[in-house]
Design a protein around this motif. Structure first.
Motif, mmCIF file in Angstrom:
data_model
loop_
_atom_site.group_PDB
_atom_site.id
_atom_site.type_symbol
_atom_site.label_atom_id
_atom_site.label_comp_id
_atom_site.label_asym_id
_atom_site.label_seq_id
_atom_site.Cartn_x
_atom_site.Cartn_y
_atom_site.Cartn_z
ATOM 1 N N LYS A 215 -1.529 4.914 9.829
ATOM 2 C CA LYS A 215 -2.119 4.593 8.517
ATOM 3 C C LYS A 215 -1.017 4.475 7.471
ATOM 4 C CE LYS A 215 -6.476 6.955 9.399
ATOM 5 N NZ LYS A 215 -7.458 7.935 8.931
ATOM 6 N N ASP A 216 -1.325 3.719 6.427
ATOM 7 C CA ASP A 216 -0.370 3.636 5.320
ATOM 8 C C ASP A 216 -0.639 4.780 4.332
ATOM 9 O OD1 ASP A 216 -2.544 2.932 3.804
ATOM 10 O OD2 ASP A 216 -1.936 0.841 3.491
ATOM 11 N N ALA A 217 0.128 4.785 3.243
ATOM 12 C CA ALA A 217 0.045 5.896 2.279
ATOM 13 C C ALA A 217 -1.369 6.054 1.710
ATOM 14 C CB ALA A 217 1.044 5.655 1.153
ATOM 15 N N ASP A 218 -2.129 4.930 1.662
ATOM 16 C CA ASP A 218 -3.489 5.015 1.112
ATOM 17 C C ASP A 218 -4.535 5.389 2.156
ATOM 18 O OD1 ASP A 218 -2.406 4.131 -1.276
ATOM 19 O OD2 ASP A 218 -2.701 2.013 -0.724
ATOM 20 N N GLY A 219 -4.080 5.641 3.362
ATOM 21 C CA GLY A 219 -5.033 6.003 4.408
ATOM 22 C C GLY A 219 -5.650 4.817 5.112
ATOM 23 N N LYS A 220 -5.147 3.608 4.831
ATOM 24 C CA LYS A 220 -5.677 2.406 5.483
ATOM 25 C C LYS A 220 -5.029 2.252 6.858
ATOM 26 C CE LYS A 220 -6.015 -2.553 4.669
ATOM 27 N NZ LYS A 220 -5.399 -3.692 4.015
#
Ligand code: ATP
Ligand code: MG
Length: 557
Positions: A432-437
């Motif tokens: 996941k990326d920093a935004d949780g995506k």
């Protein structure tokens, strides 16, 4: 119509009341057994699918009765006409698959039409009226009240001839005089209350330049053009029914050698569209669409750019038939014709519209395995192609669910799915990326499942993919119906009736590399039919247009 296409309609073509009328004429020995038709657009806009109905009818009848059909431009209103439209209309008729016998223009007949008008004056059947347009309109009366004769109605033949010649010579300004047929100011049919047949227009004409200062009106021109060309059956839409008495009056009064028969039929009214050039022009001018050939437009240029095959449009026109009345036609019928045609013809390809990375961690970095794909599941003659299978793939974001809904058969963490035409993979972990995506799906593969079922378990889901290293970037435009209401009217506020979802852009699509060539529609497996656009995106990328979805998505909504 080209030879390869004649199979569409069978030997006699679709049955309708017009063909019955023609059969009756032939049985009576009328017109020396000939059937001559014409398609007569005014070059003031682009052709739409309603015109396709008229074209298929006129050219189809001529073909099936071994006659001929002319393409005639009704170019009598130089203010609104443009050479751009002439070229576009010729291109559209040809694209639809028809060949005209002769290319004609109403302006070819300006001399003859002028001579006929002088004849009308000489026989006391036309006069120069010097009232203003407003006065003439006022004196026309109403449906309930008869008209009032113009004070100029009794002008002498000599005076009329003199004035008409001077109108032609350019001595007067626009609106100073008109030439009117002298018929019946009390007629129940307002079209017969001394209709204007010539008006002064000091504008250049696209073909005759500044030769003429006067131009004939549509009603006067149309019947005479038909007669001059020897048309036997003049087929037109219902709005001309009330004009037929005038059509006949002009030909009878001038006693032309040929008297074509005008027959009216119901215009095509297609759901979720409005078919009128004037209205389509407004969509273009107000910027609701991106030009006449916007793939959402019901113009033939728009449908062509959208990837609608001409054979499917002809098939649609056959299926809707020709009736005396107008009724709304279901958009789903047109769409079914498109799907039927493309399902047979379009090769299958792999493409990912909204990509997410899938990495097969148990394959080496440089793994590249050519897999053989059939181009069409039901048509072996379309052959096969090689598609590279590699460690890093793109798959569709919505083929993965972090929290799967009930009955989900596609990818979840810890679950298995088959990659179309290749292996079964299992999603072991997510990145996941920093935004949780979720941005990457890390998978392992079962090397024993190429062309084989996995052992000891069932894997139902199949998803499509594209090799990341080989993928071609593209912008894909998802087009849908332009209106959200099935029966729009010209009075509607466009903000209320236009479909805000009629264009959805997918800017980061990943296409299989073989899609770099070709310009005909293809099926993106599981997604729909798509066609390369003639242009590129704002960022210089290849653009594909969605022709249509695989199934009707409107039926359920
Ligand atoms: P405008 O909106 O400017 O009047 P139009 O769309 O009616 O334009 P025309 O150039 O007047 O187009 O029409 C050319 C021919 O096509 C005519 O014979 C007309 O009867 C026919 N036609 C026009 N609209 C339709 C329709 N919706 N269905 C079938 N035939 C049509
Ligand atoms: Mg019209």
């Amino acid at each position: 119509m080209s030879a390869e296409d004649t199979s569409d309609d069978g030997p006699t073509g679709p049955v309708n009341f017009i063909r019955h009328r023609i059969d009756a004429d032939l049985a009576e020995g009328k017109n020396e057994g000939q059937v001559y038709t014409r398609f007569p657009p005014e070059p003031n806009g682009y052709l739409h699918i309603g015109h396709a109905k008229s074209i298929c009818l006129n050219f189809g009848v001529a073909r099936d009765y071994k006659g001929h059909c002319n393409l005639r431009f009704d170019d009598t209103n130089p203010v609104k006409e443009d050479a751009e439209f002439i070229d576009a209309i010729k291109k559209d008729v040809s694209w639809l698959g028809f060949e005209w016998a002769q290319l004609r223009h109403a302006s070819d007949y300006f001399d003859q039409l002028y001579a006929y008008a002088c004849e009308l004056i000489k026989s006391g059947n036309a006069y120069v009226d010097s009232c203003s347009a407003d006065e003439i309109r006022e004196m026309r009366g109403t449906l309930k009240a008869p008209g009032t004769p113009s004070p100029y109605r009794e002008r002498s033949v000599e005076e009329n001839l003199d004035l008409f010649e001077r109108m032609k010579a350019g001595e007067f300004n626009d609106g100073e005089h008109v030439l009117r047929a002298r018929i019946d100011m009390a007629s129940g049919n307002i079209n017969l209350r001394d209709p204007v047949v010539y008006r002064i227009r000091k504008v250049n004409h696209i073909r005759t330049g500044d030769t003429w200062s006067i131009y004939p009106m549509y009603d006067y021109t149309h019947c005479l053009s038909d007669a001059i060309e020897g048309i036997t059956h003049s087929l037109c839409t219902l709005e001309f029914e009330d004009h037929r008495p005038l059509y006949d009056w002009i030909l009878d009064t001038l006693n032309t050698p040929v008297h074509p028969q005008q027959i009216e039929f119901g215009p095509l009214l297609l759901e979720y569209t409005l078919l009128s050039k004037r209205y389509l022009l407004r969509l273009v001018q107000e910027g609701h669409v991106d030009g006449w050939d916007d793939p959402r437009m019901p113009t033939l240029a728009g449908l062509r750019r959208r990837g609608f095959p001409p054979a499917a449009i002809r098939r649609f026109c056959d299926l809707i038939g020709v009736t005396k009345n107008a009724a709304w036609t279901d958009m789903a019928l047109l769409e079914t014709c498109i799907r039927d045609e493309l399902n047979v013809a379009a090769p299958r390809r792999l493409a990912v519209l909204d990509p997410i990375k899938l990495i097969i961690t148990d394959l080496p970095e440089d793994h590249e395995e050519p897999l053989t794909f059939q181009n069409h599941p039901q048509d072996e003659s379309q052959g096969t192609r090689q598609v590279p299978f590699t460690r890093e793939l793109w798959v569709e974001r919505d083929d993965f669910a972090e929290v799967p809904p009930p009955k989900w058969q596609r990818l979840v963490e810890g679950g298995e799915v088959r990659l179309r035409g290749s292996y079964v993979v299992k999603c072991e972990s997510l990145v996941k990326d920093a935004d949780g995506k979720v941005i990457e799906l890390h998978c392992t593969h079962d090397a024993n499942t190429l062309g084989k079922k996995p052992e000891g378990r069932k894997v139902k889901g199949v998803i499509h993919w594209v090799s990341a290293r080989h993928a071609m970037n593209a912008e894909v435009r998802l087009y849908d119906r332009l209106y959200k209401t099935p029966n729009p009217s010209p009075e509607d506020d466009l903000d209320d009736v236009l479909n805000p979802q009629s264009l959805v852009v997918m800017p980061n699509a990943k296409l299989e590399a073989s899609l770099a060539t070709g310009n005909t529609p293809v099926q993106f497996e599981r997604l729909g039919y798509f066609v390369p656009d003639s242009g590129t995106s704002a960022t210089g990328q290849v653009v594909f247009n969605r022709v249509i979805t695989l199934r009707d998505t409107w039926a359920k909504s």
